[in-house]
Write an enzyme that holds these catalytic residues in place. Structure first.
Site, short mmCIF file in Angstrom:
data_model
loop_
_atom_site.label_atom_id
_atom_site.label_comp_id
_atom_site.label_asym_id
_atom_site.label_seq_id
_atom_site.Cartn_x
_atom_site.Cartn_y
_atom_site.Cartn_z
N HIS A 158 82.83 23.34 74.36
CA HIS A 158 83.02 24.79 74.34
C HIS A 158 81.84 25.38 73.57
O HIS A 158 81.42 24.86 72.55
CB HIS A 158 84.34 25.13 73.64
CG HIS A 158 84.45 26.57 73.29
ND1 HIS A 158 84.26 27.57 74.22
CD2 HIS A 158 84.70 27.20 72.11
CE1 HIS A 158 84.40 28.74 73.63
NE2 HIS A 158 84.66 28.54 72.35
N CYS B 255 90.14 29.74 73.39
CA CYS B 255 88.92 29.05 73.83
C CYS B 255 89.20 27.64 74.37
O CYS B 255 88.35 27.06 75.05
CB CYS B 255 87.91 28.98 72.69
SG CYS B 255 87.35 30.62 72.19
N ASN C 282 79.72 33.04 73.68
CA ASN C 282 81.03 32.40 73.75
C ASN C 282 81.87 33.11 74.82
O ASN C 282 82.27 34.25 74.63
CB ASN C 282 81.69 32.51 72.36
CG ASN C 282 83.05 31.85 72.31
OD1 ASN C 282 83.64 31.52 73.34
ND2 ASN C 282 83.56 31.68 71.10
O1 UT7 Z 1 85.42 29.95 69.93
C1 UT7 Z 1 85.97 29.53 68.72
C2 UT7 Z 1 85.95 30.59 67.73
N1 UT7 Z 1 84.75 30.95 67.11
C3 UT7 Z 1 83.90 30.16 66.44
O2 UT7 Z 1 83.87 28.98 66.56
C4 UT7 Z 1 82.97 30.85 65.47
C5 UT7 Z 1 82.85 30.09 64.20
N2 UT7 Z 1 82.04 30.74 63.19
C6 UT7 Z 1 80.73 31.02 63.33
O3 UT7 Z 1 80.14 30.75 64.35
C7 UT7 Z 1 79.99 31.62 62.15
O4 UT7 Z 1 80.82 31.59 61.01
C8 UT7 Z 1 79.51 33.07 62.41
C9 UT7 Z 1 78.37 33.05 63.41
C10 UT7 Z 1 80.65 33.91 62.93
C11 UT7 Z 1 78.98 33.69 61.12
O5 UT7 Z 1 77.95 32.90 60.59
P1 UT7 Z 1 77.96 32.55 59.02
O6 UT7 Z 1 76.75 31.78 58.78
O7 UT7 Z 1 79.28 31.92 58.71
O8 UT7 Z 1 77.79 34.00 58.36
P2 UT7 Z 1 78.75 34.73 57.32
O9 UT7 Z 1 80.02 35.15 58.00
O10 UT7 Z 1 78.85 33.92 56.08
O11 UT7 Z 1 77.90 36.02 57.01
C12 UT7 Z 1 76.67 35.94 56.29
C13 UT7 Z 1 76.09 37.34 56.14
C14 UT7 Z 1 77.09 38.37 55.61
O12 UT7 Z 1 76.38 39.24 54.75
P3 UT7 Z 1 76.45 39.06 53.15
O13 UT7 Z 1 77.90 39.20 52.79
O14 UT7 Z 1 75.91 37.69 52.87
O15 UT7 Z 1 75.58 40.15 52.66
C15 UT7 Z 1 77.51 39.14 56.82
O16 UT7 Z 1 77.90 40.45 56.54
O17 UT7 Z 1 75.68 37.83 57.40
C16 UT7 Z 1 76.24 39.14 57.63
N3 UT7 Z 1 76.46 39.30 59.06
C17 UT7 Z 1 75.54 39.79 59.91
N4 UT7 Z 1 74.29 40.23 59.71
C18 UT7 Z 1 73.61 40.64 60.79
C19 UT7 Z 1 77.59 39.00 59.77
N5 UT7 Z 1 77.41 39.29 61.07
C20 UT7 Z 1 76.14 39.77 61.18
C21 UT7 Z 1 75.39 40.23 62.26
N6 UT7 Z 1 74.12 40.65 62.01
N7 UT7 Z 1 75.85 40.24 63.53
#
Ligand code: UT7
Length: 324
Positions: free
Chosen positions: A251, A114, A281
């Site tokens: 980004h 990225c 992204n």
């Molecule tokens: O370009 C550079 C690289 N990328 C980034 O900068 C991304 C950085 N990270 C992020 O943007 C965030 O961490 C994410 C958007 C990827 C995830 O958000 P989060 O608030 O950190 O969510 P999480 O991973 O803690 O997941 C929370 C819950 C989980 O369920 P449980 O375990 O709490 O029951 C996931 O399974 O949300 C669930 N979940 C989803 N639910 C619905 C994960 N993805 C999804 C989804 N739809 N697409």
């Protein structure tokens, strides 16, 4: 006198097909509410079958050249930031070179995930500063949709396809931060963080391209600290303060990362260019796409101080300070 790389043209290209959050929720267990709430993303563009990274890059490059009043024949170097080249080799940049008729240019890809556009910008700027090039074409282009596991809801909802480009021209400046052009670039890497974000394939590993694997929360945590750190570094290097910044062009990974970076820098949210809602992204393409949008709608004007920042797999992270 100091040689500066001045942005004299910009271009962007997004594939026609739009995939909304609701579209995705029809084939995996997710929702517009979750995606938009956690990331700010509402939709993304997806390349058509047969539409390759070099095709997207060429369209953005042609627009940037036209705006610069140049043709391919004027270009000395093409640097293309991408993680999704058409083929493992040769560089997609050489396909762009052929397509635009940049016959005397040398052309290569930069793979910094990225952060690819800022890395590419730094390469081109250094060639210009050293006198090895007068006119440079810098592109960020990705077909990231091809690197996704469409059954993994934790990653597939986050990315999109697109391309953006700028043309740089050598001009003489006074060596102060009032000069037009790239004032400084700041590049960093930390290979110890590999496991937090990577593609699980490669020519040497398993002869495949692989798909994205990410520990989102950990990446998020690193992004917030490293991005504000590298922005402070860029300001300090030029004797500038946050108040001097006209536009932050980050980004576009997650709206919450963008907002907390702006907040840490003490920059009003209105000074930040946001496209993550429409583009998701797009990896190395996200900054030049956002730049093009803000220049086209009249926000970024000649003389403005523009800060760019990115972080991605590697980890790599980077910033650039540019007087537009
Ligand atoms: O370009 C550079 C690289 N990328 C980034 O900068 C991304 C950085 N990270 C992020 O943007 C965030 O961490 C994410 C958007 C990827 C995830 O958000 P989060 O608030 O950190 O969510 P999480 O991973 O803690 O997941 C929370 C819950 C989980 O369920 P449980 O375990 O709490 O029951 C996931 O399974 O949300 C669930 N979940 C989803 N639910 C619905 C994960 N993805 C999804 C989804 N739809 N697409």
């Amino acid at each position: 006198m100091t040689r500066r790389s001045v942005v004299v043209g910009h271009g962007a290209y997004l594939p026609e097909k739009i995939l909304t959050n609701n579209d995705i929720s029809k084939f995996i267990d997710t929702s517009d509410e979750w995606i938009a709430g956690r990331t700010g993303i509402r939709e993304r563009h997806i390349a058509a079958e047969g539409e390759l990274t070099s095709h997207l890059a060429t369209k953005a490059a042609e627009q940037a050249l036209a705006r610069a009043g140049m043709t391919g024949a004027d270009i000395d170097v093409i640097v293309l930031g991408t993680t999704t080249p058409d083929e493992t080799f040769p560089a997609a940049a050489t396909k762009v070179q052929m397509a635009i008729g940049a016959d005397h240019a040398f052309a290569f890809d930069v793979q910094a995930a990225c952060s690819g556009f800022v890395y590419a910008l730094a390469m081109a700027d250094n060639f210009i500063r050293l006198g090895q090039a007068r006119n440079a074409l810098v592109i960020g282009a990705e077909t990231f949709s091809r690197l996704l596991d469409w059954n993994d809801r934790t990653t597939c909802v986050l990315f999109g396809d697109g391309a953006g480009a700028v043309v740089l021209r050598a001009e003489e400046g006074n060596g102060t931060s009032d000069d037009r052009g790239i004032l400084s670039t700041h590049l960093h890497s930390d290979g110890r963080q590999h496991d937090l974000l990577y593609a699980d394939g490669g020519p040497s590993l398993n002869q495949q391209a692989g798909v994205v694997r990410m520990q989102g929360q950990e990446v998020f945590r690193h992004a917030v600290t490293r991005l504000s750190g590298v922005l402070h570094e860029a300001l300090e290097a030029n004797g500038l303060a946050p108040e001097d910044v006209d536009w932050l062009v980050p980004h576009q990974a997650n709206r919450r990362i963008l907002e907390s970076t702006a907040k840490k820098l003490g920059l009003p949210i209105e000074k930040m260019v946001v496209t993550v809602d429409k583009h998701a992204n797009t990896s190395a393409a996200s900054i030049p796409l956002a730049l093009a949008q803000a220049v086209d709608d009249g926000r970024i004007k000649r003389g403005d101080l523009v800060l760019m920042e990115a972080m991605g797999a590697g980890f790599t992270w980077a910033a650039a300070a540019v007087r537009w």
